[in-house]
Design an enzyme around this catalytic site. Sequence first.
Site, PDB file in Angstrom:
ATOM      1  CG  ASP A 187       0.583  -4.324  -5.791  1.00 49.65           C
ATOM      2  OD1 ASP A 187      -0.007  -3.330  -6.246  1.00 49.65           O
ATOM      3  OD2 ASP A 187       0.835  -4.463  -4.584  1.00 49.65           O
ATOM      4  CG  ASP A 224       3.955  -2.538  -3.283  1.00 49.32           C
ATOM      5  OD1 ASP A 224       2.835  -2.154  -2.889  1.00 49.32           O
ATOM      6  OD2 ASP A 224       4.529  -3.536  -2.819  1.00 49.32           O
ATOM      7  CG  HIS A 237       7.551   0.300  -1.346  1.00 49.81           C
ATOM      8  ND1 HIS A 237       6.390   0.643  -0.694  1.00 49.81           N
ATOM      9  CD2 HIS A 237       7.479  -1.048  -1.554  1.00 49.81           C
ATOM     10  CE1 HIS A 237       5.646  -0.437  -0.513  1.00 49.81           C
ATOM     11  NE2 HIS A 237       6.279  -1.472  -1.034  1.00 49.81           N
ATOM     12  CB  SER A 288       7.588  -3.165   3.950  1.00 52.90           C
ATOM     13  OG  SER A 288       8.094  -2.800   2.670  1.00 52.90           O
ATOM     14  CG  HIS A 297       9.300  -5.065  -2.515  1.00 54.15           C
ATOM     15  ND1 HIS A 297       9.520  -5.167  -1.148  1.00 54.15           N
ATOM     16  CD2 HIS A 297       8.007  -4.675  -2.657  1.00 54.15           C
ATOM     17  CE1 HIS A 297       8.396  -4.865  -0.505  1.00 54.15           C
ATOM     18  NE2 HIS A 297       7.467  -4.553  -1.392  1.00 54.15           N
ATOM     19  CE  LYS A 333      -0.764  -1.982  -3.413  1.00 57.16           C
ATOM     20  NZ  LYS A 333       0.255  -2.611  -2.599  1.00 57.16           N
ATOM     21  CD  GLU A 351       3.712  -3.019   3.708  1.00 54.33           C
ATOM     22  OE1 GLU A 351       3.505  -2.379   2.663  1.00 54.33           O
ATOM     23  OE2 GLU A 351       4.712  -3.733   3.871  1.00 54.33           O
ATOM     24  CB  ALA A 372       1.217 -12.096  -3.488  1.00 51.50           C
ATOM     25  CB  CYS A 390      -1.172  -6.502  -2.568  1.00 50.97           C
ATOM     26  SG  CYS A 390       0.317  -5.893  -1.706  1.00 50.97           S
TER      27      CYS A 390
END
Length: 193
Positions: free
Chosen positions: A14, A56, A58, A64, A75, A100, A107, A135, A139
């Site tokens: 990520d 990510d 999304h 989330s 984000h 993902k 989530e 982070a 993740c």
Amino acid sequence: MKSLLPGDALLIVDVQNDFVANGALAVPGGREVIPVLRRYLALFAEHGLPVFATRDWHPPDHCSFHTQGGPWPPHCVAHTPGAQFPDDLRLPPSVMVISKGADPAREAYSGFQGTSLHERLRAARIGRLFIGGLATDYCVLETVRDARALGYEVFLLVDAIRPVNVLPDDGRRAEEAMVQAGAIPLCLERLAA
């Protein structure tokens, strides 16, 4: 530390525009991992070893997000600049990207959750994962935990991770949890030596 071997892979977690400086959910010091990861990328390229990168990805109404009652600002919305990898990360053209968090109702901190990552690693006969990214306390932590549970030997690239630290010391506690799960802390100087 032995040198890199066939069956090793670099897994970058990520490292996306929204998680680095000025991003929608910037991780403190997140940009600092980029030059370090570039050196890992060069080392893996030198040995002809594969690179995987999670992201990510999304939908705009992801669970989330604050707007949906979640803990985070919007984000890494799919197909937006914030979801892209930073240009200066310089991922190789051969990188295998794993998206993902695409299900609006679930989530997904781990790169293994709801993805084909495990199958792709097995198909590539990967046994050892070298994991860095963002982070530490979310993740990276969950990806390392799942990798260990699936039987991978994991090296945690401690010089290429940064925490969110919603609570003080979250990052340190996450590192300890990963080591307790069997991850081996490693930095570039030891690997490149």
